[in-house]
Design a protein around this motif. Structure first.
Motif, PDB file in Angstrom:
ATOM      1  N   GLN A   1       0.838  -1.194   0.000  1.00  0.00           N
ATOM      2  CA  GLN A   1       0.000   0.000   0.000  1.00  0.00           C
ATOM      3  C   GLN A   1       0.876   1.248   0.000  1.00  0.00           C
ATOM      4  O   GLN A   1       1.955   1.271   0.581  1.00  0.00           O
ATOM      5  CB  GLN A   1      -0.906   0.027   1.240  1.00  0.00           C
ATOM      6  CG  GLN A   1      -1.960  -1.050   1.224  1.00  0.00           C
ATOM      7  CD  GLN A   1      -2.939  -0.907   2.364  1.00  0.00           C
ATOM      8  OE1 GLN A   1      -3.012  -1.762   3.241  1.00  0.00           O
ATOM      9  NE2 GLN A   1      -3.712   0.181   2.353  1.00  0.00           N
ATOM     10  N   SER A   2       0.383   2.265  -0.655  1.00  0.00           N
ATOM     11  CA  SER A   2       1.085   3.550  -0.654  1.00  0.00           C
ATOM     12  C   SER A   2       0.073   4.690  -0.745  1.00  0.00           C
ATOM     13  O   SER A   2      -1.015   4.512  -1.304  1.00  0.00           O
ATOM     14  CB  SER A   2       2.068   3.607  -1.831  1.00  0.00           C
ATOM     15  OG  SER A   2       1.362   3.595  -3.059  1.00  0.00           O
ATOM     16  N   PRO A   3       0.401   5.847  -0.156  1.00  0.00           N
ATOM     17  CA  PRO A   3       1.543   6.030   0.734  1.00  0.00           C
ATOM     18  C   PRO A   3       1.291   5.342   2.077  1.00  0.00           C
ATOM     19  O   PRO A   3       0.181   4.912   2.353  1.00  0.00           O
ATOM     20  CB  PRO A   3       1.587   7.553   0.895  1.00  0.00           C
ATOM     21  CG  PRO A   3       0.155   7.970   0.771  1.00  0.00           C
ATOM     22  CD  PRO A   3      -0.451   7.040  -0.250  1.00  0.00           C
ATOM     23  N   LEU A   4       2.315   5.260   2.923  1.00  0.00           N
ATOM     24  CA  LEU A   4       2.126   4.669   4.249  1.00  0.00           C
ATOM     25  C   LEU A   4       1.436   5.650   5.180  1.00  0.00           C
ATOM     26  O   LEU A   4       0.749   5.230   6.118  1.00  0.00           O
ATOM     27  CB  LEU A   4       3.463   4.220   4.827  1.00  0.00           C
ATOM     28  CG  LEU A   4       4.125   3.038   4.108  1.00  0.00           C
ATOM     29  CD1 LEU A   4       5.431   2.658   4.792  1.00  0.00           C
ATOM     30  CD2 LEU A   4       3.187   1.834   4.053  1.00  0.00           C
TER      31      LEU A   4
ATOM     32  N   ASN B   1      -3.462   3.863  -2.636  1.00  0.00           N
ATOM     33  CA  ASN B   1      -3.101   2.847  -3.624  1.00  0.00           C
ATOM     34  C   ASN B   1      -2.839   1.493  -2.983  1.00  0.00           C
ATOM     35  O   ASN B   1      -2.329   1.420  -1.866  1.00  0.00           O
ATOM     36  CB  ASN B   1      -1.836   3.283  -4.366  1.00  0.00           C
ATOM     37  CG  ASN B   1      -1.990   4.643  -5.008  1.00  0.00           C
ATOM     38  OD1 ASN B   1      -2.790   4.819  -5.911  1.00  0.00           O
ATOM     39  ND2 ASN B   1      -1.240   5.620  -4.517  1.00  0.00           N
ATOM     40  N   CYS B   2      -3.145   0.464  -3.736  1.00  0.00           N
ATOM     41  CA  CYS B   2      -2.909  -0.898  -3.268  1.00  0.00           C
ATOM     42  C   CYS B   2      -2.518  -1.759  -4.461  1.00  0.00           C
ATOM     43  O   CYS B   2      -3.301  -1.883  -5.408  1.00  0.00           O
ATOM     44  CB  CYS B   2      -4.165  -1.447  -2.613  1.00  0.00           C
ATOM     45  SG  CYS B   2      -4.054  -3.176  -2.116  1.00  0.00           S
TER      46      CYS B   2
ATOM     47  N   THR C   1      -2.497   2.453   5.125  1.00  0.00           N
ATOM     48  CA  THR C   1      -2.194   3.878   4.955  1.00  0.00           C
ATOM     49  C   THR C   1      -2.827   4.634   6.107  1.00  0.00           C
ATOM     50  O   THR C   1      -4.044   4.538   6.315  1.00  0.00           O
ATOM     51  CB  THR C   1      -2.754   4.422   3.624  1.00  0.00           C
ATOM     52  OG1 THR C   1      -2.088   3.806   2.528  1.00  0.00           O
ATOM     53  CG2 THR C   1      -2.580   5.937   3.546  1.00  0.00           C
TER      54      THR C   1
END
Lengths: 114, 112
Positions: free
Chosen positions: A6-9, A22-23, A108
């Motif tokens: 995943q992003s961002p953390l 996002n994943c 996230t």
């Protein structure tokens, strides 16, 4: 081994902003992708996606899956302070038709400031 | 319809001790899964129980064991506790064959 990134953390925004989480995933024999919101302890279900290109929507939240590129996004529009939480993405493999393990990303951490 | 309940909510144990965590599944659910969530990490699958038998296991050593009872409630037992076992332990129930996982609020275990 199944993997979810995943992003961002972490992300800090102001109320009213729109965010995209996002994943991306790698899973053997994909069954579904799930999004959860975790505010204190119990993850609460947001969406389950199984088909590519079909947007799921609930109020200000929406999500879509791309099975070709192996990723999903979670959008939150007009963010509110109550949206502050950890958002978890998980994938479920097909395994003999039974419920089986979910593989989660690290999540996230979203902070919405007034 | 009741949700998933876990007990206790918090627990402090000493390294080397044993612990038992409990979970009551949501009404109508027959499958229970346990997850470990360390600080800053996503939940990691420990194992799943269906019909009182283990139905899949993640990468956890044998000192992590479980039980499921005829009423579908479940226990997670951890022997010889280590400092790294400190985490939030989540129970999730579901009905076999469906996607509907319901999570409990977890047990926060601290090993000192």
């Amino acid at each position: 081994e199944d993997k979810v990134v995943q992003s961002p953390l972490s992300l800090v925004v102001h109320e009213g902003d729109t965010v995209t989480l996002n994943c991306s995933y790698e899973v053997t024999n994909f069954r579904s992708l799930l999004w959860y919101k975790q505010e204190k302890k119990a993850p609460t279900f947001l969406f389950m996606l199984t088909s590519s290109g079909i947007e799921k929507k609930s109020g200000r939240l929406s999500s879509i899956l791309d099975k070709k590129e192996l990723f999903s996004i979670l959008n939150i529009t007009a963010t509110q302070t109550g949206d502050s939480a950890i958002y978890l993405c998980a994938v479920a493999p097909a395994s003999g038709g039974s419920n089986y393990k979910l593989t989660f990303g690290k999540g996230t951490l979203l902070t919405v400031n007034p | 319809e009741t949700g998933v309940t876990q007990s206790p909510t918090h627990l402090i144990k000493t390294r080397g001790q044993q612990v038992t965590l409990r979970c009551s599944s949501q009404s109508g659910h027959n499958t229970v899964s346990w997850y470990q969530q360390a600080l800053g990490q996503g939940p990691q699958f420990i194992f799943q129980y269906y019909r009182e038998e283990e139905n899949g296991r993640g990468n956890f050593p044998p000192r992590f064991s479980g039980l499921q009872f005829p009423n579908y409630s479940s226990e997670l037992n951890v022997n010889a506790l280590e400092l790294d076992d400190s985490a939030l332990y989540l129970c999730a129930s579901s009905l076999r064959g469906t996607h509907g996982y319901t999570f409990g609020s977890g047990t926060r275990l601290t090993v000192v």
